[in-house]
Design an enzyme around this catalytic site. Sequence first.
Site, PDB file in Angstrom:
ATOM      1  N   GLU A 219       0.842  -1.603   0.218  1.00  0.00           N
ATOM      2  CA  GLU A 219       0.326  -0.382   0.068  1.00  0.00           C
ATOM      3  C   GLU A 219       0.515   1.509   0.065  1.00  0.00           C
ATOM      4  OE1 GLU A 219      -3.889  -1.385   2.281  1.00  0.00           O
ATOM      5  OE2 GLU A 219      -2.547  -1.154   3.619  1.00  0.00           O
TER       6      GLU A 219
ATOM      7  N   CYS B  69       3.138   8.365   1.307  1.00  0.00           N
ATOM      8  CA  CYS B  69       4.238   7.309   1.827  1.00  0.00           C
ATOM      9  C   CYS B  69       3.723   6.075   1.835  1.00  0.00           C
ATOM     10  CB  CYS B  69       3.089   7.235   3.101  1.00  0.00           C
ATOM     11  SG  CYS B  69       3.670   6.101   4.688  1.00  0.00           S
TER      12      CYS B  69
ATOM     13  N   CYS C 250       7.878  -7.939   6.769  1.00  0.00           N
ATOM     14  CA  CYS C 250       8.392  -7.059   7.482  1.00  0.00           C
ATOM     15  C   CYS C 250       8.862  -7.763   7.854  1.00  0.00           C
ATOM     16  CB  CYS C 250       7.939  -5.702   7.912  1.00  0.00           C
ATOM     17  SG  CYS C 250       9.439  -5.318   8.993  1.00  0.00           S
TER      18      CYS C 250
ATOM     19  N   CYS D 185       7.733  -5.839  15.286  1.00  0.00           N
ATOM     20  CA  CYS D 185       7.301  -4.881  16.207  1.00  0.00           C
ATOM     21  C   CYS D 185       6.137  -5.178  16.467  1.00  0.00           C
ATOM     22  CB  CYS D 185       7.722  -3.142  16.108  1.00  0.00           C
ATOM     23  SG  CYS D 185       8.781  -2.658  14.998  1.00  0.00           S
TER      24      CYS D 185
ATOM     25  N   CYS E 178       2.901  -3.178  15.282  1.00  0.00           N
ATOM     26  CA  CYS E 178       2.842  -3.185  13.819  1.00  0.00           C
ATOM     27  C   CYS E 178       2.203  -3.862  13.141  1.00  0.00           C
ATOM     28  CB  CYS E 178       3.623  -2.939  13.198  1.00  0.00           C
ATOM     29  SG  CYS E 178       4.366  -2.334  11.852  1.00  0.00           S
TER      30      CYS E 178
ATOM     31  N   CYS F 128      -0.695   5.289  10.200  1.00  0.00           N
ATOM     32  CA  CYS F 128       0.727   4.670  10.411  1.00  0.00           C
ATOM     33  C   CYS F 128      -0.086   3.257  11.172  1.00  0.00           C
ATOM     34  CB  CYS F 128       1.153   5.451  11.660  1.00  0.00           C
ATOM     35  SG  CYS F 128       2.089   6.906  11.039  1.00  0.00           S
TER      36      CYS F 128
HETATM   37  N1  SAH Z   1       9.857   0.485   9.158  1.00  0.00           N
HETATM   38  C1  SAH Z   1       9.711   1.704   9.827  1.00  0.00           C
HETATM   39  C2  SAH Z   1       9.104   2.517   8.559  1.00  0.00           C
HETATM   40  C3  SAH Z   1       7.914   2.064   8.055  1.00  0.00           C
HETATM   41  S1  SAH Z   1       6.470   1.748   9.607  1.00  0.00           S
HETATM   42  C4  SAH Z   1      10.009   1.999  11.155  1.00  0.00           C
HETATM   43  O1  SAH Z   1      10.134   1.018  11.523  1.00  0.00           O
HETATM   44  O2  SAH Z   1      10.186   3.117  11.018  1.00  0.00           O
HETATM   45  C5  SAH Z   1       6.082   3.710  10.046  1.00  0.00           C
HETATM   46  C6  SAH Z   1       6.505   4.273  11.853  1.00  0.00           C
HETATM   47  O3  SAH Z   1       4.636   3.905  11.805  1.00  0.00           O
HETATM   48  C7  SAH Z   1       7.628   3.084  12.124  1.00  0.00           C
HETATM   49  O4  SAH Z   1       7.541   4.819  13.600  1.00  0.00           O
HETATM   50  C8  SAH Z   1       6.477   2.284  13.044  1.00  0.00           C
HETATM   51  O5  SAH Z   1       6.559   2.255  14.612  1.00  0.00           O
HETATM   52  C9  SAH Z   1       4.887   2.746  13.468  1.00  0.00           C
HETATM   53  N2  SAH Z   1       3.919   1.999  13.741  1.00  0.00           N
HETATM   54  C10 SAH Z   1       3.741   1.439  13.397  1.00  0.00           C
HETATM   55  N3  SAH Z   1       2.669   0.093  13.826  1.00  0.00           N
HETATM   56  C11 SAH Z   1       2.038   1.443  13.956  1.00  0.00           C
HETATM   57  C12 SAH Z   1       0.304   1.256  15.173  1.00  0.00           C
HETATM   58  N4  SAH Z   1      -0.546   0.088  15.033  1.00  0.00           N
HETATM   59  N5  SAH Z   1      -0.459   2.706  15.253  1.00  0.00           N
HETATM   60  C13 SAH Z   1       0.621   3.514  15.269  1.00  0.00           C
HETATM   61  N6  SAH Z   1       2.232   3.660  14.073  1.00  0.00           N
HETATM   62  C14 SAH Z   1       2.950   2.739  14.275  1.00  0.00           C
HETATM   63 FE1  SF4 Z   2       8.717  -3.390  10.107  1.00  0.00          FE
HETATM   64 FE2  SF4 Z   2       6.607  -2.373  10.823  1.00  0.00          FE
HETATM   65 FE3  SF4 Z   2       8.595  -2.300  12.380  1.00  0.00          FE
HETATM   66 FE4  SF4 Z   2       8.915  -0.880  10.830  1.00  0.00          FE
HETATM   67  S1  SF4 Z   2       7.083  -1.152  12.562  1.00  0.00           S
HETATM   68  S2  SF4 Z   2      10.376  -2.176  11.288  1.00  0.00           S
HETATM   69  S3  SF4 Z   2       7.419  -2.121   9.338  1.00  0.00           S
HETATM   70  S4  SF4 Z   2       7.345  -4.114  11.950  1.00  0.00           S
END
Ligand code: SAH
Ligand code: SF4
Length: 365
Positions: free
Chosen positions: A91, A104, A111, A115, A118, A338
């Site tokens: 997306e 974006c 991934c 995390c 996420c 996000c």
């Molecule tokens: N992998 C990279 C970029 C993609 S994620 C990273 O982790 O930075 C983009 C941003 O969205 C990151 O700061 C991530 O931690 C945040 N993010 C992920 N899941 C989220 C959620 N459920 N609510 C709010 N922000 C989130």
């Molecule tokens: Fe990967 Fe999501 Fe962690 Fe970004 S926030 S590194 S997309 S698992």
Amino acid sequence: MAVNLLDFDAAGLTAYFAGLGEKPFRARQVLRWIHRFGQGDFDAMTDIAKSLREKLKAEAVIVPPAIVSDKFSDDGARKFLFDVGGGNAVESVFIPEDERGTLCVSTQAGCALDCAFCSTGKQGFNRNLMAAEIIGQLWQVNRVLGVGLPGERMISNVVLMGMGEPLANFENSLTALRLMLDDNAYGLSRRRVTVSTSGLVPMMDRLGDECPIALAVSLHAPNDALRDELVPINRKYPLRELMTACLRYLEKAPRDFVTFEYVMLDGVNDSDEHARQLSSLTRKIPCKFNLIPFNPFPGSPFRRSSTPRIRRFADILMNAGIITTTRKTRGEDIDAACGQLAGQVMDKTRRSGRPLIGIHEVRSQ
Ligand code: SAH
Ligand code: SF4
């Protein structure tokens, strides 16, 4: 197999043209047609000799990932779903604001970094996107929004903050970034292109050396014990290393600060004490904080911190002298906020080959 010209930055296209016996200025012309003018048809490249056009038609293509859906949010955000083959979809989200329009972009199908909060991470990992699939998102959305000339375009800023970890797909992300900056392509300034990373320290150094652009670091916790849980890559590159990597990056960066992203998780990382720890952790680093209210997705154990809690947390950071903004959540009604980007990923990491349809997509279809 035909060569996809979207996979090349200027240097790559010049080398490819040299192989065809063509001069560098021809490569530049074609690069302009493709990216500046959004042209995907060789026959429309009218100032290119017919013989060269025929040669290109015989062995090259200009193929972006296909748009399979395009949804508008009530707040103006617009989410595009791209088919990247093999049962995978990624997306992009376009966020229009008064002074700018931000796209974006995704860099991986899924991934691997997992995390805790996420949605992309929870789907597992399938593969890195090709450069053509990364720049192809911008190419496609630009065409949908009306190409225009650089500087007049709807898309004034690009953030690599969609699905995936850009620095874990370094080479292909780099090719796409070079095109974003190239005056013959998108002509964006280094300050208007941002990579967001969860903290792959060696790759942050490479980015600083090879293509210094604005940097956002996903911090999310003020100490290693908590960050080990929320952002597992921290076990490999703990906070002390991450902070010194930020300082090294700043020596080369186009902006004089790093943005720390911090997702606000109720009762997990949002106490006054956490805010105080953060201010001392980042004391020596020119930085801004961007607090992101957690965006929930089905099956997630976390809740969003309350608005007064987020305000109080921001106040503590501000009182410590750190510029702190709270991200306005956009596109929530279309699951484009996000961390909600799910697309569709065939998880190769955990449940081999089983299609994992993004829960959001199922719900909204
Ligand atoms: N992998 C990279 C970029 C993609 S994620 C990273 O982790 O930075 C983009 C941003 O969205 C990151 O700061 C991530 O931690 C945040 N993010 C992920 N899941 C989220 C959620 N459920 N609510 C709010 N922000 C989130
Ligand atoms: Fe990967 Fe999501 Fe962690 Fe970004 S926030 S590194 S997309 S698992």
